[in-house]
Design a protein around this motif. Structure first.
Motif, PDB file in Angstrom:
ATOM      1  N   ALA A 140       0.836  -1.203   0.000  1.00 31.96           N
ATOM      2  CA  ALA A 140       0.000   0.000   0.000  1.00 31.96           C
ATOM      3  C   ALA A 140       0.874   1.257   0.000  1.00 31.96           C
ATOM      4  O   ALA A 140       0.532   2.259  -0.637  1.00 31.96           O
ATOM      5  N   GLU A 141       2.005   1.200   0.696  1.00 35.01           N
ATOM      6  CA  GLU A 141       2.945   2.324   0.659  1.00 35.01           C
ATOM      7  C   GLU A 141       3.513   2.493  -0.750  1.00 35.01           C
ATOM      8  O   GLU A 141       3.646   3.623  -1.235  1.00 35.01           O
ATOM      9  N   ASP A 142       3.835   1.388  -1.399  1.00 32.91           N
ATOM     10  CA  ASP A 142       4.329   1.447  -2.780  1.00 32.91           C
ATOM     11  C   ASP A 142       3.269   2.041  -3.708  1.00 32.91           C
ATOM     12  O   ASP A 142       3.581   2.856  -4.583  1.00 32.91           O
ATOM     13  N   VAL A 143       2.030   1.608  -3.520  1.00 30.03           N
ATOM     14  CA  VAL A 143       0.931   2.125  -4.348  1.00 30.03           C
ATOM     15  C   VAL A 143       0.821   3.632  -4.172  1.00 30.03           C
ATOM     16  O   VAL A 143       0.649   4.374  -5.145  1.00 30.03           O
ATOM     17  N   THR A 144       0.943   4.086  -2.932  1.00 32.15           N
ATOM     18  CA  THR A 144       0.843   5.518  -2.658  1.00 32.15           C
ATOM     19  C   THR A 144       1.900   6.283  -3.457  1.00 32.15           C
ATOM     20  O   THR A 144       1.597   7.286  -4.108  1.00 32.15           O
ATOM     21  N   GLN A 145       3.128   5.785  -3.432  1.00 33.51           N
ATOM     22  CA  GLN A 145       4.191   6.437  -4.195  1.00 33.51           C
ATOM     23  C   GLN A 145       3.920   6.381  -5.698  1.00 33.51           C
ATOM     24  O   GLN A 145       4.092   7.375  -6.412  1.00 33.51           O
ATOM     25  N   GLU A 146       3.489   5.221  -6.175  1.00 32.85           N
ATOM     26  CA  GLU A 146       3.223   5.056  -7.604  1.00 32.85           C
ATOM     27  C   GLU A 146       2.095   5.979  -8.066  1.00 32.85           C
ATOM     28  O   GLU A 146       2.166   6.560  -9.149  1.00 32.85           O
ATOM     29  N   VAL A 147       1.061   6.114  -7.237  1.00 30.51           N
ATOM     30  CA  VAL A 147      -0.066   6.976  -7.602  1.00 30.51           C
ATOM     31  C   VAL A 147       0.399   8.427  -7.699  1.00 30.51           C
ATOM     32  O   VAL A 147       0.054   9.127  -8.653  1.00 30.51           O
ATOM     33  N   PHE A 148       1.196   8.873  -6.734  1.00 33.60           N
ATOM     34  CA  PHE A 148       1.648  10.261  -6.794  1.00 33.60           C
ATOM     35  C   PHE A 148       2.606  10.498  -7.962  1.00 33.60           C
ATOM     36  O   PHE A 148       2.598  11.587  -8.547  1.00 33.60           O
ATOM     37  N   LEU A 149       3.390   9.501  -8.314  1.00 31.89           N
ATOM     38  CA  LEU A 149       4.227   9.631  -9.518  1.00 31.89           C
ATOM     39  C   LEU A 149       3.345   9.748 -10.761  1.00 31.89           C
ATOM     40  O   LEU A 149       3.576  10.589 -11.634  1.00 31.89           O
ATOM     41  N   LYS A 150       2.344   8.882 -10.824  1.00 29.21           N
ATOM     42  CA  LYS A 150       1.419   8.889 -11.961  1.00 29.21           C
ATOM     43  C   LYS A 150       0.694  10.238 -12.053  1.00 29.21           C
ATOM     44  O   LYS A 150       0.578  10.829 -13.129  1.00 29.21           O
ATOM     45  N   VAL A 151       0.239  10.734 -10.904  1.00 32.82           N
ATOM     46  CA  VAL A 151      -0.469  12.014 -10.872  1.00 32.82           C
ATOM     47  C   VAL A 151       0.471  13.155 -11.261  1.00 32.82           C
ATOM     48  O   VAL A 151       0.096  14.055 -12.018  1.00 32.82           O
ATOM     49  N   HIS A 152       1.702  13.103 -10.777  1.00 36.18           N
ATOM     50  CA  HIS A 152       2.673  14.150 -11.107  1.00 36.18           C
ATOM     51  C   HIS A 152       2.910  14.210 -12.614  1.00 36.18           C
ATOM     52  O   HIS A 152       2.992  15.298 -13.200  1.00 36.18           O
ATOM     53  N   HIS A 153       2.993  13.046 -13.238  1.00 39.41           N
ATOM     54  CA  HIS A 153       3.240  12.996 -14.678  1.00 39.41           C
ATOM     55  C   HIS A 153       2.016  13.388 -15.502  1.00 39.41           C
ATOM     56  O   HIS A 153       2.165  13.838 -16.638  1.00 39.41           O
ATOM     57  N   SER A 154       0.822  13.211 -14.946  1.00 42.33           N
ATOM     58  CA  SER A 154      -0.377  13.482 -15.741  1.00 42.33           C
ATOM     59  C   SER A 154      -1.162  14.696 -15.251  1.00 42.33           C
ATOM     60  O   SER A 154      -2.260  14.951 -15.755  1.00 42.33           O
ATOM     61  N   ILE A 155      -0.622  15.452 -14.327  1.00 43.44           N
ATOM     62  CA  ILE A 155      -1.387  16.576 -13.770  1.00 43.44           C
ATOM     63  C   ILE A 155      -1.665  17.657 -14.813  1.00 43.44           C
ATOM     64  O   ILE A 155      -2.644  18.394 -14.704  1.00 43.44           O
ATOM     65  N   GLN A 156      -0.829  17.735 -15.843  1.00 40.54           N
ATOM     66  CA  GLN A 156      -1.071  18.719 -16.904  1.00 40.54           C
ATOM     67  C   GLN A 156      -2.392  18.459 -17.617  1.00 40.54           C
ATOM     68  O   GLN A 156      -3.026  19.386 -18.118  1.00 40.54           O
ATOM     69  N   SER A 157      -2.825  17.203 -17.641  1.00 44.44           N
ATOM     70  CA  SER A 157      -4.073  16.871 -18.329  1.00 44.44           C
ATOM     71  C   SER A 157      -5.298  17.033 -17.426  1.00 44.44           C
ATOM     72  O   SER A 157      -6.427  16.930 -17.905  1.00 44.44           O
ATOM     73  N   PHE A 158      -5.074  17.296 -16.138  1.00 49.13           N
ATOM     74  CA  PHE A 158      -6.210  17.514 -15.233  1.00 49.13           C
ATOM     75  C   PHE A 158      -6.854  18.854 -15.565  1.00 49.13           C
ATOM     76  O   PHE A 158      -6.193  19.887 -15.602  1.00 49.13           O
TER      77      PHE A 158
END
Length: 186
Positions: free
Chosen positions: A46-64
């Motif tokens: 779950a800690e890994d998922v948290t990091q992965e989600v924030f990486l994913k969000v950081h990379h795709s935040i321009q499309s938000f």
């Protein structure tokens, strides 16, 4: 204090401090949601998922596009990512913790009672696994992680009454499934 929407806009303009604040605000709810889906045996994952989600969000935040709340989008990304991860084989069998190993050696109920208890716990775990993901998540957030109905509503992006319905239906289904398997529902 800036709103999430303002922080998203600043992040989209390249302000890394704004993203750090979004991460600080939402790290714990994202972790709790991931843990509610994976199960409490999978804290490191779950800690890994948290990091992965924030990486994913950081990379795709321009499309938000700010058409919804940032938190709703973030929790949906978390939910989808975690459910996909859970489908992988290694998450079908939980890790055995040291505490579980020590508990099997301690004095307590007799072997027959221990066996019945383990069988009921195993049946309950199997029944929970057969519930829809939203019911599983609601149960785990409420009973294992101690989240309030309001907190669960935010994490799952549904009204509070829907969370209450999820919990009620999940308990009804579990009661019926356990009864079918010959276990009492005390």
């Amino acid at each position: 204090m800036d709103s999430d929407s303002q922080l998203v806009t600043r992040t989209q303009q390249g302000d890394q401090q704004a993203f750090a604040e979004l991460l600080r605000r939402h790290r714990t709810p994202v972790f709790r949601l991931a843990l509610s889906i994976l199960g409490r045996e999978f804290i490191p994952e779950a800690e890994d998922v948290t990091q992965e989600v924030f990486l994913k969000v950081h990379h795709s935040i321009q499309s938000f596009r700010n058409e919804s709340e940032f938190s709703s989008w973030l929790y949906r990304v978390t939910f989808n990512h975690t459910v996909n991860l859970k489908e992988r084989v290694r998450f079908r069998t939980p890790h055995t913790s040291e505490a579980a190993l020590y508990r099997t050696q301690t004095q307590g109920p007799g072997p027959e009672q221990q066996l019945q208890s383990r069988q009921r716990d195993q049946a309950l775990a199997e029944c929970i696994q057969s519930l829809p993901e939203l019911y599983q998540s609601a149960l785990r957030l409420y009973y294992w992680l101690g989240s309030s109905v309001g907190e669960i509503a935010v994490l799952l992006a549904v009204p509070e009454n829907t969370v209450k319905s999820y919990l009620h239906r999940a308990r009804q289904l579990l009661h019926g499934m356990l009864k079918e398997r010959g276990h009492s529902c005390d």
